[in-house]
Design a protein around this motif. Sequence first.
Motif, PDB file in Angstrom:
ATOM      1  N   GLN A   1       0.831  -1.211   0.000  1.00  0.00           N
ATOM      2  CA  GLN A   1       0.000   0.000   0.000  1.00  0.00           C
ATOM      3  C   GLN A   1       0.863   1.258   0.000  1.00  0.00           C
ATOM      4  N   THR A   2       1.950   1.226   0.766  1.00  0.00           N
ATOM      5  CA  THR A   2       2.859   2.371   0.829  1.00  0.00           C
ATOM      6  C   THR A   2       3.448   2.660  -0.545  1.00  0.00           C
ATOM      7  N   VAL A   3       3.891   1.615  -1.209  1.00  0.00           N
ATOM      8  CA  VAL A   3       4.503   1.776  -2.531  1.00  0.00           C
ATOM      9  C   VAL A   3       3.473   2.264  -3.556  1.00  0.00           C
ATOM     10  N   THR A   4       2.294   1.641  -3.541  1.00  0.00           N
ATOM     11  CA  THR A   4       1.276   2.045  -4.529  1.00  0.00           C
ATOM     12  C   THR A   4       0.734   3.440  -4.237  1.00  0.00           C
ATOM     13  N   ASN A   5       0.500   3.741  -2.945  1.00  0.00           N
ATOM     14  CA  ASN A   5       0.019   5.082  -2.595  1.00  0.00           C
ATOM     15  C   ASN A   5       1.037   6.151  -2.960  1.00  0.00           C
ATOM     16  N   GLY A   6       2.302   5.849  -2.693  1.00  0.00           N
ATOM     17  CA  GLY A   6       3.361   6.821  -2.957  1.00  0.00           C
ATOM     18  C   GLY A   6       3.938   6.740  -4.352  1.00  0.00           C
ATOM     19  N   SER A   7       3.380   5.864  -5.177  1.00  0.00           N
ATOM     20  CA  SER A   7       3.930   5.680  -6.525  1.00  0.00           C
ATOM     21  C   SER A   7       3.862   6.955  -7.348  1.00  0.00           C
ATOM     22  N   SER A   8       2.832   7.770  -7.099  1.00  0.00           N
ATOM     23  CA  SER A   8       2.727   9.015  -7.869  1.00  0.00           C
ATOM     24  C   SER A   8       3.902   9.934  -7.564  1.00  0.00           C
ATOM     25  N   GLU A   9       4.301  10.006  -6.282  1.00  0.00           N
ATOM     26  CA  GLU A   9       5.438  10.837  -5.906  1.00  0.00           C
ATOM     27  C   GLU A   9       6.732  10.258  -6.482  1.00  0.00           C
ATOM     28  N   LEU A  10       6.825   8.909  -6.470  1.00  0.00           N
ATOM     29  CA  LEU A  10       7.993   8.264  -7.081  1.00  0.00           C
ATOM     30  C   LEU A  10       8.021   8.549  -8.576  1.00  0.00           C
TER      31      LEU A  10
ATOM     32  N   ASN B   1      -5.685   6.113  -3.176  1.00  0.00           N
ATOM     33  CA  ASN B   1      -5.888   5.700  -4.560  1.00  0.00           C
ATOM     34  C   ASN B   1      -4.614   6.030  -5.339  1.00  0.00           C
ATOM     35  N   GLY B   2      -3.618   5.152  -5.182  1.00  0.00           N
ATOM     36  CA  GLY B   2      -2.327   5.372  -5.823  1.00  0.00           C
ATOM     37  C   GLY B   2      -2.392   5.313  -7.335  1.00  0.00           C
ATOM     38  N   ALA B   3      -3.336   4.547  -7.877  1.00  0.00           N
ATOM     39  CA  ALA B   3      -3.418   4.397  -9.335  1.00  0.00           C
ATOM     40  C   ALA B   3      -3.774   5.716 -10.015  1.00  0.00           C
ATOM     41  N   VAL B   4      -4.799   6.396  -9.512  1.00  0.00           N
ATOM     42  CA  VAL B   4      -5.190   7.679 -10.096  1.00  0.00           C
ATOM     43  C   VAL B   4      -4.096   8.719  -9.891  1.00  0.00           C
ATOM     44  N   SER B   5      -3.550   8.739  -8.688  1.00  0.00           N
ATOM     45  CA  SER B   5      -2.485   9.682  -8.385  1.00  0.00           C
ATOM     46  C   SER B   5      -1.300   9.497  -9.321  1.00  0.00           C
ATOM     47  N   ALA B   6      -0.911   8.244  -9.529  1.00  0.00           N
ATOM     48  CA  ALA B   6       0.221   7.948 -10.405  1.00  0.00           C
ATOM     49  C   ALA B   6      -0.089   8.295 -11.853  1.00  0.00           C
ATOM     50  N   ALA B   7      -1.335   8.078 -12.270  1.00  0.00           N
ATOM     51  CA  ALA B   7      -1.722   8.400 -13.649  1.00  0.00           C
ATOM     52  C   ALA B   7      -1.573   9.895 -13.926  1.00  0.00           C
ATOM     53  N   ILE B   8      -2.043  10.718 -12.983  1.00  0.00           N
ATOM     54  CA  ILE B   8      -1.909  12.168 -13.141  1.00  0.00           C
ATOM     55  C   ILE B   8      -0.434  12.555 -13.227  1.00  0.00           C
ATOM     56  N   SER B   9       0.362  12.014 -12.316  1.00  0.00           N
ATOM     57  CA  SER B   9       1.779  12.366 -12.265  1.00  0.00           C
ATOM     58  C   SER B   9       2.533  11.881 -13.491  1.00  0.00           C
TER      59      SER B   9
END
Length: 443
Positions: free
Chosen positions: A234-243, A382-390
């Motif tokens: 969860q940490t990795v997926t949630n923070g994936s957008s920042e990564l 919702n790491g998926a949406v966050s990562a998509a935007i980033s």
Amino acid sequence: MKIQLSDHFSYKRLLRFVAPSILMLLCTSVYSIVDGFFVSNYVGKTPFAALNLVMPVLMGVGTLGFMAGTGGSAVVSMTLGEGKKELANEYFSLIVYVTLAVSIVVGFICFALAPQIALALGADGELEADCVRYSRILFLSSPAFVMQYLFQSFFIAAEKPALSLKVNVIAGLTNAVLDYVLIVVFPLGLVGAALATAAGQLVGGIIPVIYFFRENGSLLQLGKAKWHGKVIWQTVTNGSSELVTNISTSIVSILYNFQLMEAAGENGVAAYGIIMYVDIIFMTLYLGYSLGSAPIVSFHYGAGNHAELKNLCRKSLVIISACGVILLTASQILAGPLVKIFANYDQELLEMTTWGFRIYAIAFMVRGMNVWGSSFFTALNNGAVSAAISFLRTFVFQIVIVLILPKLIGITGVWLSIVLAEFLALFVTIGFLIAKRKKYHYA
């Protein structure tokens, strides 16, 4: 008056809570800004270009802490909102230990590969030697840098943003003072700049570890940890957008440097580096607000408080929109004076950089909405949406545009690429905010 995550937030209370986070990021940004100032004015153009070439890689390593901090604090804050404090501390401890172990391994690998990294960035001769010289020192201190980024988010989740600010002020002052001592007083050049930055990172990374290991008055404390694979995931997926954001920014920066090296040589790379330093000053407002408000969103989401989620979303949209207008205006007025701090010694570089920044700064009008939107979905787990935007904003749009536009209109196309990418990303952010509003009840 103490402000808690569980409070109802007025504009005044919200701004007071996020203010330390904004100032904290500004202090963290002092590393590259101060190094850039002293190296450009006291060491030389080639070392300054070397610093700018390798900086995206160094920041990419530090991104591990930013990812684990933002993603992990979302999990921990939501758990606190559910009333499970002991479990939240267990998750917190696990995330810290795993992040530290990974950062040590990555730091040593990058240290060993420093010459290959410099060559891959397009450096040769003295430029390559300077890249290796500077980066190897900072790869050794990178675990502390990762920890500093990690704890920025967790200090906020622990309801201690002001303490985080104090730690980062001390770290920033350490770096600034040692930059002067090791570059101006004792002319150690680029090595002195690297040692000063490493010292600041050690201060910023070690003090929080000591604080959280001891008995403290915050919501969080380091202790024994059990393995929770789901929490790490969860940490990795949630923070994936920042990564994604930081790694994409690093990759794109490298690509921009290639384009600028071809178009204008070392002057082009130096101009881009200066614009990035000035950009940091403006971007801390957006990043700090997003970082500071995210744990509040996570807490109320975990507590099922939909009314406060709506309140936070509405107020954030107003604040971010107002900031866009203010920053655009300020950037056009202050472009010349800010660029002069780094390029007053070279008239051609000064003119090139000032013109480039005035174009680049148009992106400030909408960038805040994209940065906050990505962070908002991270806070909602919702790491998926966050990562998509980033990913679309910092990688896809920028790469596609920067590969085409400079060939059509020259170096101006490099600066316009970022502007167009941010406006395209705005449509993506707005689309996701509209599409997900019923699921999360924030509108």
